[in-house]
Design a protein around this motif. Structure first.
Motif, PDB file in Angstrom:
ATOM      1  N   SER A   1       0.834  -1.203   0.000  1.00  0.00           N
ATOM      2  CA  SER A   1       0.000   0.000   0.000  1.00  0.00           C
ATOM      3  C   SER A   1       0.866   1.251   0.000  1.00  0.00           C
ATOM      4  CB  SER A   1      -0.935   0.009   1.216  1.00  0.00           C
ATOM      5  OG  SER A   1      -1.881  -1.024   1.132  1.00  0.00           O
ATOM      6  N   LEU A   2       1.914   1.265   0.826  1.00  0.00           N
ATOM      7  CA  LEU A   2       2.829   2.413   0.834  1.00  0.00           C
ATOM      8  C   LEU A   2       3.534   2.555  -0.517  1.00  0.00           C
ATOM      9  CD1 LEU A   2       4.532   2.290   4.362  1.00  0.00           C
ATOM     10  CD2 LEU A   2       2.698   3.783   3.578  1.00  0.00           C
ATOM     11  N   ALA A   3       3.962   1.426  -1.077  1.00  0.00           N
ATOM     12  CA  ALA A   3       4.628   1.472  -2.384  1.00  0.00           C
ATOM     13  C   ALA A   3       3.680   2.002  -3.455  1.00  0.00           C
ATOM     14  CB  ALA A   3       5.135   0.084  -2.765  1.00  0.00           C
ATOM     15  N   LEU A   4       2.411   1.572  -3.413  1.00  0.00           N
ATOM     16  CA  LEU A   4       1.437   2.041  -4.397  1.00  0.00           C
ATOM     17  C   LEU A   4       1.171   3.531  -4.234  1.00  0.00           C
ATOM     18  CD1 LEU A   4      -0.552   1.441  -6.662  1.00  0.00           C
ATOM     19  CD2 LEU A   4      -2.234   0.784  -4.922  1.00  0.00           C
ATOM     20  N   ALA A   5       1.143   4.021  -2.998  1.00  0.00           N
ATOM     21  CA  ALA A   5       0.949   5.456  -2.770  1.00  0.00           C
ATOM     22  C   ALA A   5       2.087   6.258  -3.393  1.00  0.00           C
ATOM     23  CB  ALA A   5       0.850   5.740  -1.268  1.00  0.00           C
ATOM     24  N   VAL A   6       3.319   5.775  -3.251  1.00  0.00           N
ATOM     25  CA  VAL A   6       4.474   6.447  -3.855  1.00  0.00           C
ATOM     26  C   VAL A   6       4.347   6.459  -5.378  1.00  0.00           C
ATOM     27  CG1 VAL A   6       6.973   6.280  -4.218  1.00  0.00           C
ATOM     28  CG2 VAL A   6       6.011   5.922  -1.933  1.00  0.00           C
ATOM     29  N   ILE A   7       3.942   5.326  -5.954  1.00  0.00           N
ATOM     30  CA  ILE A   7       3.808   5.227  -7.412  1.00  0.00           C
ATOM     31  C   ILE A   7       2.712   6.162  -7.929  1.00  0.00           C
ATOM     32  CG2 ILE A   7       3.134   3.658  -9.284  1.00  0.00           C
ATOM     33  CD1 ILE A   7       4.425   1.403  -7.625  1.00  0.00           C
ATOM     34  N   LEU A   8       1.579   6.217  -7.212  1.00  0.00           N
ATOM     35  CA  LEU A   8       0.476   7.073  -7.653  1.00  0.00           C
ATOM     36  C   LEU A   8       0.833   8.549  -7.539  1.00  0.00           C
ATOM     37  CD1 LEU A   8      -2.632   5.192  -6.215  1.00  0.00           C
ATOM     38  CD2 LEU A   8      -1.974   5.438  -8.606  1.00  0.00           C
ATOM     39  N   PHE A   9       1.572   8.935  -6.494  1.00  0.00           N
ATOM     40  CA  PHE A   9       1.988  10.336  -6.382  1.00  0.00           C
ATOM     41  C   PHE A   9       2.886  10.707  -7.557  1.00  0.00           C
ATOM     42  CE2 PHE A   9       4.889  13.678  -4.917  1.00  0.00           C
ATOM     43  CZ  PHE A   9       3.972  14.647  -4.523  1.00  0.00           C
ATOM     44  N   ASP A  10       3.817   9.836  -7.897  1.00  0.00           N
ATOM     45  CA  ASP A  10       4.703  10.110  -9.025  1.00  0.00           C
ATOM     46  C   ASP A  10       3.931  10.108 -10.337  1.00  0.00           C
ATOM     47  OD1 ASP A  10       7.445  10.404 -10.154  1.00  0.00           O
ATOM     48  OD2 ASP A  10       6.937   8.502 -11.091  1.00  0.00           O
ATOM     49  N   SER A  11       2.905   9.244 -10.455  1.00  0.00           N
ATOM     50  CA  SER A  11       2.074   9.230 -11.666  1.00  0.00           C
ATOM     51  C   SER A  11       1.374  10.567 -11.843  1.00  0.00           C
ATOM     52  CB  SER A  11       1.036   8.104 -11.573  1.00  0.00           C
ATOM     53  OG  SER A  11       1.661   6.847 -11.467  1.00  0.00           O
ATOM     54  N   GLY A  12       0.798  11.086 -10.765  1.00  0.00           N
ATOM     55  CA  GLY A  12       0.158  12.392 -10.835  1.00  0.00           C
ATOM     56  C   GLY A  12       1.161  13.495 -11.091  1.00  0.00           C
ATOM     57  N   PHE A  13       2.329  13.412 -10.455  1.00  0.00           N
ATOM     58  CA  PHE A  13       3.363  14.444 -10.595  1.00  0.00           C
ATOM     59  C   PHE A  13       3.841  14.553 -12.039  1.00  0.00           C
ATOM     60  CE2 PHE A  13       7.329  16.666  -9.829  1.00  0.00           C
ATOM     61  CZ  PHE A  13       7.049  17.454  -8.723  1.00  0.00           C
TER      62      PHE A  13
ATOM     63  N   TRP B   1      -2.196  21.529  -2.646  1.00  0.00           N
ATOM     64  CA  TRP B   1      -1.990  22.971  -2.436  1.00  0.00           C
ATOM     65  C   TRP B   1      -1.032  23.210  -1.278  1.00  0.00           C
ATOM     66  CZ3 TRP B   1      -3.031  26.251   1.683  1.00  0.00           C
ATOM     67  CH2 TRP B   1      -2.956  27.623   1.418  1.00  0.00           C
ATOM     68  N   SER B   2      -1.171  22.428  -0.212  1.00  0.00           N
ATOM     69  CA  SER B   2      -0.304  22.596   0.958  1.00  0.00           C
ATOM     70  C   SER B   2       1.142  22.246   0.622  1.00  0.00           C
ATOM     71  CB  SER B   2      -0.795  21.708   2.107  1.00  0.00           C
ATOM     72  OG  SER B   2      -2.115  22.045   2.481  1.00  0.00           O
ATOM     73  N   ILE B   3       1.343  21.178  -0.150  1.00  0.00           N
ATOM     74  CA  ILE B   3       2.699  20.812  -0.551  1.00  0.00           C
ATOM     75  C   ILE B   3       3.349  21.944  -1.333  1.00  0.00           C
ATOM     76  CG2 ILE B   3       4.032  19.266  -2.046  1.00  0.00           C
ATOM     77  CD1 ILE B   3       2.094  17.031  -1.288  1.00  0.00           C
TER      78      ILE B   3
ATOM     79  N   ILE C   1      -1.432  18.135  -8.682  1.00  0.00           N
ATOM     80  CA  ILE C   1      -1.354  19.568  -8.380  1.00  0.00           C
ATOM     81  C   ILE C   1       0.096  19.999  -8.182  1.00  0.00           C
ATOM     82  CG2 ILE C   1      -1.965  21.306  -6.659  1.00  0.00           C
ATOM     83  CD1 ILE C   1      -4.583  19.793  -6.247  1.00  0.00           C
ATOM     84  N   ALA C   2       0.848  19.228  -7.390  1.00  0.00           N
ATOM     85  CA  ALA C   2       2.234  19.601  -7.116  1.00  0.00           C
ATOM     86  C   ALA C   2       3.090  19.559  -8.376  1.00  0.00           C
ATOM     87  CB  ALA C   2       2.815  18.673  -6.051  1.00  0.00           C
ATOM     88  N   GLY C   3       2.866  18.577  -9.228  1.00  0.00           N
ATOM     89  CA  GLY C   3       3.677  18.441 -10.432  1.00  0.00           C
ATOM     90  C   GLY C   3       3.443  19.539 -11.450  1.00  0.00           C
TER      91      GLY C   3
END
Length: 597
Positions: free
Chosen positions: A64-76, A211-213, A259-261
């Motif tokens: 789950s943690l690994a998938l969260a990292v992958i999804l953040f990078d996908s969005g970025f 937005w916070s990031i 948003i961050a990307g």
């Protein structure tokens, strides 16, 4: 205890290093790299080297943690323009498409597995979403160049459909574990309300978190070495907070990355490089853990039904769901077929199949084994054939420019400018004398080990290193100026047409030369405007339209989407490429049958 720590570290690092080394083999032979990682985990597991790992909760937590990292990078890594272009079809596939796929696979599973209806639909829910890691790897790392709209649809769908499948899976697991009599009306209401809660809170948390990031990165002057770690920790904080308050943490972290990307952050290039490395590590760890958790010796007894469900998913459920979802969006039959085929299943499906084991459902282990085999079938059958299929369907596009030697350097204390270092390659436009645009400020040229100002260096030559100050989000025109010429094979030359025409010339010139049958109103338009209108208001690199006996091809578009180069072909390509029979959508199959009758 000390020896145990050393032994675990030794085994873990050896597996990761071996998986990383195996990427060389995968790239050489075109194998799906994620399948290699999964295979290494299987080889090291209970039925291989004998590493016994059977803790479902730990496996679920790590993945789950690994998938969260992958999804953040996908969005970025997804641009807002690509997201806007593909949002409607991708979100439809990520919601309605997931529900349709889960339902169709559930019905098939009920008749071949002996599971109850709820257990069958649970199986359907676990394999209903496409895998972001697999899709992003094939399209980006695999360098499969297809139309931007098709690529964006696949990437946005794979990044946004996991929350729906996760919600469905967890809801069905809860229902089966509860063992209470189910009332259809109450079930539909609970599922609808739960879905709205998960998606609503997840979306809001993602927007606020993203937005916070951005604000924190802009306001805090952290050391560059700490900045990537800070952003990664914030993304996992968004994931955890969204899940803790009842929302979808996976949707939240994807939206936060989007948003961050797309914000004007300082050190964006460094953040992307760091996240690329972390995402690779997350993918390796996730697939290794899932491979270790599986028990291949149990696969034989459920192999046939699992193989049937896997093929049913690939050739029936996914194409039917894609056809129904994309009907309003004007995708061609070839694009429909390609989107259907790139619906790879991967780590997310296996991760979701662990949840019945955590809740100790009676058929949890058979269900997990079936899902694992389905993922293997998907990676082998689809993952190995995406490139050849894209070429068969006529969807591949020639490269827009050749190799480029560039390094992006961040300027301390500046979020508005970058320093780019280019190496001039032989045959590039600047080597042939093309001027660098005024908005770019060349400051230094290094030639044969000597440093000199740009004004003193004179005409640039191959091998020079040029350092240029540019504003952030600089136009990609600069990359094209320093890129080597595209090595065009005969098929690519044929793709772009026999010769070029000026897009700003009136369409009446085309009518006078080729008698295409244009009316007077169309003849008054420029060729670019006529092309854009015929293409639905938006033109992309590689788009084409037929006028009488000729075909006009979009050879290039500028940074604002305006057509800047047009080719003309006297031998138009077939409007309908030769689609493999198994990839025909039900609508296309019916249309062809009626035509023959």
């Amino acid at each position: 205890m000390d020896q145990g720590i050393y032994l675990i570290t030794l085994v873990g690092t050896t597996l990761v290093l071996f998986a990383a080394f195996s990427s060389l083999i995968a790239f050489r032979f075109g194998a799906p790299l994620l399948l290699i990682f999964l295979g290494i985990g299987l080889a090291a597991g209970t039925d291989g080297l004998g590493l016994d790992f059977d803790n479902a909760s730990v496996a679920y937590f790590i993945c789950s943690l690994a998938l969260a990292v992958i999804l953040f990078d996908s969005g970025f890594g997804t641009s807002i323009s690509a997201f806007r272009q593909a949002a409607a079809p991708a979100v439809t596939l990520a919601t309605v498409g997931v529900l349709l796929t889960a339902g169709l696979v559930g019905v098939a599973a009920y008749y071949v597995t002996g599971f109850s209806w709820l257990e069958s639909f649970l199986l359907g829910a676990t394999v209903a979403s496409t895998d972001a890691a697999a899709v992003f790897f094939l399209l980006r790392v695999g360098n499969i160049s297809v139309r931007e709209r098709v690529r964006s649809t696949l990437e946005v769908e794979s990044g946004s459909n996991d929350p729906i499948a996760i919600f469905l899976t967890l809801s069905l697991v809860g229902l089966i574990a509860g063992g209470e009599a189910i009332k259809a009306g109450e079930l539909a209401t609970d599922v609808a309300l739960g879905f709205l809660q998960q998606m609503g809170i997840g979306l809001l948390a993602g927007l606020v978190g993203g937005w916070s990031i951005v604000r924190l990165v802009i306001r805090l002057r952290l050391e560059q070495g700490l900045l990537p770690i800070f952003v990664l920790a914030l993304s996992l904080l968004v994931f955890a907070l969204a899940g803790a308050i009842g929302g979808s943490g996976f949707l939240a972290v994807y939206v936060a990355g989007l948003i961050a990307g797309n914000a004007k952050l300082r050190s964006t290039a460094m953040l992307k490089r760091f996240q690329d490395g972390v995402t690779w590590l997350a993918q390796i760890i996730m697939f290794l853990v899932l491979g270790l958790f599986a028990t291949p010796s149990q696969f034989a007894e459920i192999a046939l039904p699992a193989l049937f469900i896997g093929l049913f998913l690939i050739f029936v459920a996914r194409p039917l769901a894609v056809t129904l979802c994309l009907m309003p969006f004007r995708f061609s039959p070839a694009e429909n077929a390609f989107i259907s085929w790139v619906g790879l299943r991967g780590a997310v499906s296996i991760l979701l199949a662990i949840t019945p084991l955590i809740d100790e459902l009676p058929n949890g282990r058979p269900l997990f084994n079936i899902v694992f085999i389905i993922v293997l079938v998907s990676l082998i059958v689809q993952g190995w054939t995406v490139g050849p299929l894209a070429r068969r369907l006529g969807l591949t596009l020639p490269p827009r420019m050749g190799p480029l030697n560039k390094v992006e350097l961040e300027l301390p204390g500046s979020a508005r400018h970058e320093l780019l270092a280019y190496r001039v390659v032989a045959g590039s436009p600047v080597e042939r004398g093309q001027r660098i645009p005024r908005w770019a400020k060349p400051s230094l040229v290094v030639r044969d080990g000597r440093s000199m100002t740009y004004q003193y260096a004179g005409r640039l030559s191959a091998g020079d290193h040029v350092y240029i100050f540019v504003p952030d989000r600089y136009p990609r025109l600069l990359d094209r100026l320093f890129a080597s010429p595209v090595e065009m094979d005969p098929e690519d030359a044929e793709f772009f047409g026999a010769f070029a025409v000026d897009p700003e010339r009136p369409a009446s010139d085309i009518e006078a030369a080729y008698a295409t049958g244009l009316n007077e109103e169309d003849q008054k338009k420029t060729i670019a405007d006529l092309l854009r209108e015929r293409l639905g208001g938006r033109a992309e690199y590689g788009d084409r339209t037929t006028l009488g006996e000729i075909e006009l091809i979009v050879r290039d578009v500028d940074e604002n989407g305006r057509i800047s180069a047009v080719g003309l072909s006297m031998e138009p390509q077939p409007v309908e490429p030769s689609l493999p029979l198994l990839l025909l959508s039900p609508r296309e199959l019916l249309r062809r049958l009626l035509r023959k009758i």
